[in-house]
Design a protein around this motif. Structure first.
Motif, PDB file in Angstrom:
ATOM      1  N   MET A   1      89.863 -57.324 -72.879  1.00 17.36           N
ATOM      2  CA  MET A   1      88.907 -56.304 -73.233  1.00 17.36           C
ATOM      3  C   MET A   1      88.729 -56.324 -74.743  1.00 17.36           C
ATOM      4  O   MET A   1      89.691 -56.260 -75.482  1.00 17.36           O
ATOM      5  N   ALA A   2      87.511 -56.419 -75.202  1.00 20.75           N
ATOM      6  CA  ALA A   2      87.211 -56.466 -76.631  1.00 20.75           C
ATOM      7  C   ALA A   2      86.791 -55.090 -77.140  1.00 20.75           C
ATOM      8  O   ALA A   2      86.238 -54.285 -76.393  1.00 20.75           O
ATOM      9  N   VAL A   3      87.052 -54.848 -78.406  1.00 21.44           N
ATOM     10  CA  VAL A   3      86.527 -53.641 -79.043  1.00 21.44           C
ATOM     11  C   VAL A   3      85.033 -53.873 -79.234  1.00 21.44           C
ATOM     12  O   VAL A   3      84.620 -54.885 -79.820  1.00 21.44           O
ATOM     13  N   ALA A   4      84.205 -52.976 -78.735  1.00 23.45           N
ATOM     14  CA  ALA A   4      82.761 -53.142 -78.824  1.00 23.45           C
ATOM     15  C   ALA A   4      82.163 -52.337 -79.970  1.00 23.45           C
ATOM     16  O   ALA A   4      81.444 -52.876 -80.812  1.00 23.45           O
ATOM     17  N   VAL A   5      82.442 -51.025 -80.013  1.00 14.82           N
ATOM     18  CA  VAL A   5      81.850 -50.148 -81.027  1.00 14.82           C
ATOM     19  C   VAL A   5      82.931 -49.199 -81.545  1.00 14.82           C
ATOM     20  O   VAL A   5      83.650 -48.585 -80.761  1.00 14.82           O
ATOM     21  N   VAL A   6      83.008 -49.065 -82.866  1.00 12.19           N
ATOM     22  CA  VAL A   6      83.877 -48.088 -83.511  1.00 12.19           C
ATOM     23  C   VAL A   6      82.967 -47.030 -84.134  1.00 12.19           C
ATOM     24  O   VAL A   6      82.062 -47.369 -84.904  1.00 12.19           O
ATOM     25  N   SER A   7      83.189 -45.773 -83.796  1.00 11.66           N
ATOM     26  CA  SER A   7      82.383 -44.688 -84.349  1.00 11.66           C
ATOM     27  C   SER A   7      82.890 -44.308 -85.728  1.00 11.66           C
ATOM     28  O   SER A   7      84.090 -44.085 -85.915  1.00 11.66           O
ATOM     29  N   VAL A   8      81.968 -44.218 -86.684  1.00  5.95           N
ATOM     30  CA  VAL A   8      82.285 -43.819 -88.057  1.00  5.95           C
ATOM     31  C   VAL A   8      81.485 -42.544 -88.346  1.00  5.95           C
ATOM     32  O   VAL A   8      80.257 -42.578 -88.397  1.00  5.95           O
ATOM     33  N   PRO A   9      82.172 -41.394 -88.513  1.00  8.44           N
ATOM     34  CA  PRO A   9      81.462 -40.135 -88.706  1.00  8.44           C
ATOM     35  C   PRO A   9      80.914 -39.987 -90.126  1.00  8.44           C
ATOM     36  O   PRO A   9      81.625 -40.172 -91.103  1.00  8.44           O
ATOM     37  N   VAL A  10      79.623 -39.663 -90.201  1.00 11.57           N
ATOM     38  CA  VAL A  10      78.944 -39.528 -91.488  1.00 11.57           C
ATOM     39  C   VAL A  10      78.126 -38.242 -91.513  1.00 11.57           C
ATOM     40  O   VAL A  10      77.789 -37.689 -90.474  1.00 11.57           O
ATOM     41  N   SER A  11      77.800 -37.784 -92.713  1.00 13.36           N
ATOM     42  CA  SER A  11      76.978 -36.579 -92.843  1.00 13.36           C
ATOM     43  C   SER A  11      75.503 -36.917 -93.043  1.00 13.36           C
ATOM     44  O   SER A  11      74.631 -36.170 -92.622  1.00 13.36           O
ATOM     45  N   ASP A  12      75.220 -38.037 -93.680  1.00 10.62           N
ATOM     46  CA  ASP A  12      73.848 -38.450 -93.988  1.00 10.62           C
ATOM     47  C   ASP A  12      73.657 -39.873 -93.481  1.00 10.62           C
ATOM     48  O   ASP A  12      74.015 -40.836 -94.172  1.00 10.62           O
ATOM     49  N   PRO A  13      73.097 -40.032 -92.272  1.00  7.84           N
ATOM     50  CA  PRO A  13      72.958 -41.372 -91.705  1.00  7.84           C
ATOM     51  C   PRO A  13      72.166 -42.348 -92.587  1.00  7.84           C
ATOM     52  O   PRO A  13      72.514 -43.525 -92.658  1.00  7.84           O
ATOM     53  N   ALA A  14      71.143 -41.869 -93.266  1.00  2.00           N
ATOM     54  CA  ALA A  14      70.346 -42.767 -94.117  1.00  2.00           C
ATOM     55  C   ALA A  14      71.174 -43.302 -95.285  1.00  2.00           C
ATOM     56  O   ALA A  14      71.134 -44.499 -95.587  1.00  2.00           O
ATOM     57  N   ALA A  15      71.932 -42.434 -95.947  1.00  2.00           N
ATOM     58  CA  ALA A  15      72.776 -42.874 -97.064  1.00  2.00           C
ATOM     59  C   ALA A  15      73.876 -43.807 -96.565  1.00  2.00           C
ATOM     60  O   ALA A  15      74.189 -44.816 -97.212  1.00  2.00           O
ATOM     61  N   ALA A  16      74.466 -43.488 -95.420  1.00  4.31           N
ATOM     62  CA  ALA A  16      75.511 -44.342 -94.860  1.00  4.31           C
ATOM     63  C   ALA A  16      74.950 -45.699 -94.462  1.00  4.31           C
ATOM     64  O   ALA A  16      75.593 -46.735 -94.682  1.00  4.31           O
ATOM     65  N   LEU A  17      73.760 -45.713 -93.901  1.00  8.45           N
ATOM     66  CA  LEU A  17      73.117 -46.983 -93.538  1.00  8.45           C
ATOM     67  C   LEU A  17      72.932 -47.860 -94.768  1.00  8.45           C
ATOM     68  O   LEU A  17      73.239 -49.060 -94.750  1.00  8.45           O
ATOM     69  N   THR A  18      72.471 -47.290 -95.857  1.00  8.48           N
ATOM     70  CA  THR A  18      72.302 -48.041 -97.103  1.00  8.48           C
ATOM     71  C   THR A  18      73.640 -48.585 -97.581  1.00  8.48           C
ATOM     72  O   THR A  18      73.750 -49.763 -97.952  1.00  8.48           O
ATOM     73  N   PHE A  19      74.677 -47.765 -97.560  1.00  6.24           N
ATOM     74  CA  PHE A  19      75.997 -48.208 -98.007  1.00  6.24           C
ATOM     75  C   PHE A  19      76.517 -49.361 -97.157  1.00  6.24           C
ATOM     76  O   PHE A  19      76.937 -50.393 -97.676  1.00  6.24           O
ATOM     77  N   TYR A  20      76.521 -49.187 -95.851  1.00  5.88           N
ATOM     78  CA  TYR A  20      77.111 -50.199 -94.974  1.00  5.88           C
ATOM     79  C   TYR A  20      76.285 -51.486 -94.915  1.00  5.88           C
ATOM     80  O   TYR A  20      76.841 -52.567 -94.755  1.00  5.88           O
TER      81      TYR A  20
END
Length: 126
Positions: A1-20
Motif C-alpha cells: 500500500m502506497a501513501v497517496a495523499v498527505v493533507s497539509v492544513p493551510v489558512s490561505d490556499p492561494a498563498a500556500a499554492l504559490t509557496f509549494y
C-alpha cells in the motif's frame, strides 16, 4: 500500500499554492473548486510519488499543524542556496546517519524537512 495523499492544513490556499509550487518546486496536479468556498489543490514532486493536498476543512488540523513532513532532494546544499535566495529562512544544513537535511516552515508554520537521504546500510552493500 502506497501513501497517496498527505493533507497539509493551510489558512490561505492561494498563498500556500504559490509557496509549494514556486518555492518548493512541486507540480500542480489539480486546482479545482470543491463547493462554493473550498478548493482541491493537489501537488506532487516533479518526479512523481506521494502527493500533498492543501486543506482548510479539517477542524482537528489547524493551519501549521503538520511538522516534520520530509521531502527528498538530490542535493540539499543546492536547495538550501536556491530557497534561501528567495528569502525563506532555513535551518543550517545538518548531517545524521540517515542523511543531510535543512528545515523550514511554510507560510502557516507547517514544518518541512528537505533531506538528502542516504541508503540504509543493507542497500549500500548490494
Amino acid at each position: 500500500m502506497a501513501v497517496a495523499v498527505v493533507s497539509v492544513p493551510v489558512s490561505d490556499p492561494a498563498a500556500a499554492l504559490t509557496f509549494y509550487s514556486e518555492v518548493i518546486g512541486l507540480a500542480v496536479l489539480r486546482d479545482e473548486p470543491m463547493g462554493p468556498e473550498m478548493r482541491w489543490i493537489q501537488l506532487q514532486p516533479k518526479d512523481g510519488g506521494a502527493t500533498i493536498a492543501l486543506v482548510t476543512w479539517f477542524d482537528a488540523m489547524p493551519p501549521g499543524g503538520v511538522q516534520g513532513l520530509m521531502l527528498g532532494v538530490e542535493d540539499v546544499d543546492a536547495e538550501y542556496a536556491r530557497i534561501g535566495a528567495l528569502g525563506v529562512m532555513l535551518s543550517p544544513v545538518d548531517a545524521q546517519p540517515w542523511g543531510r537535511f535543512t528545515m523550514l516552515n511554510d507560510p502557516d508554520g507547517n514544518g518541512l524537512v528537505l533531506a538528502q537521504l542516504t541508503a540504509p546500510e543493507e542497500f549500500r552493500t548490494r
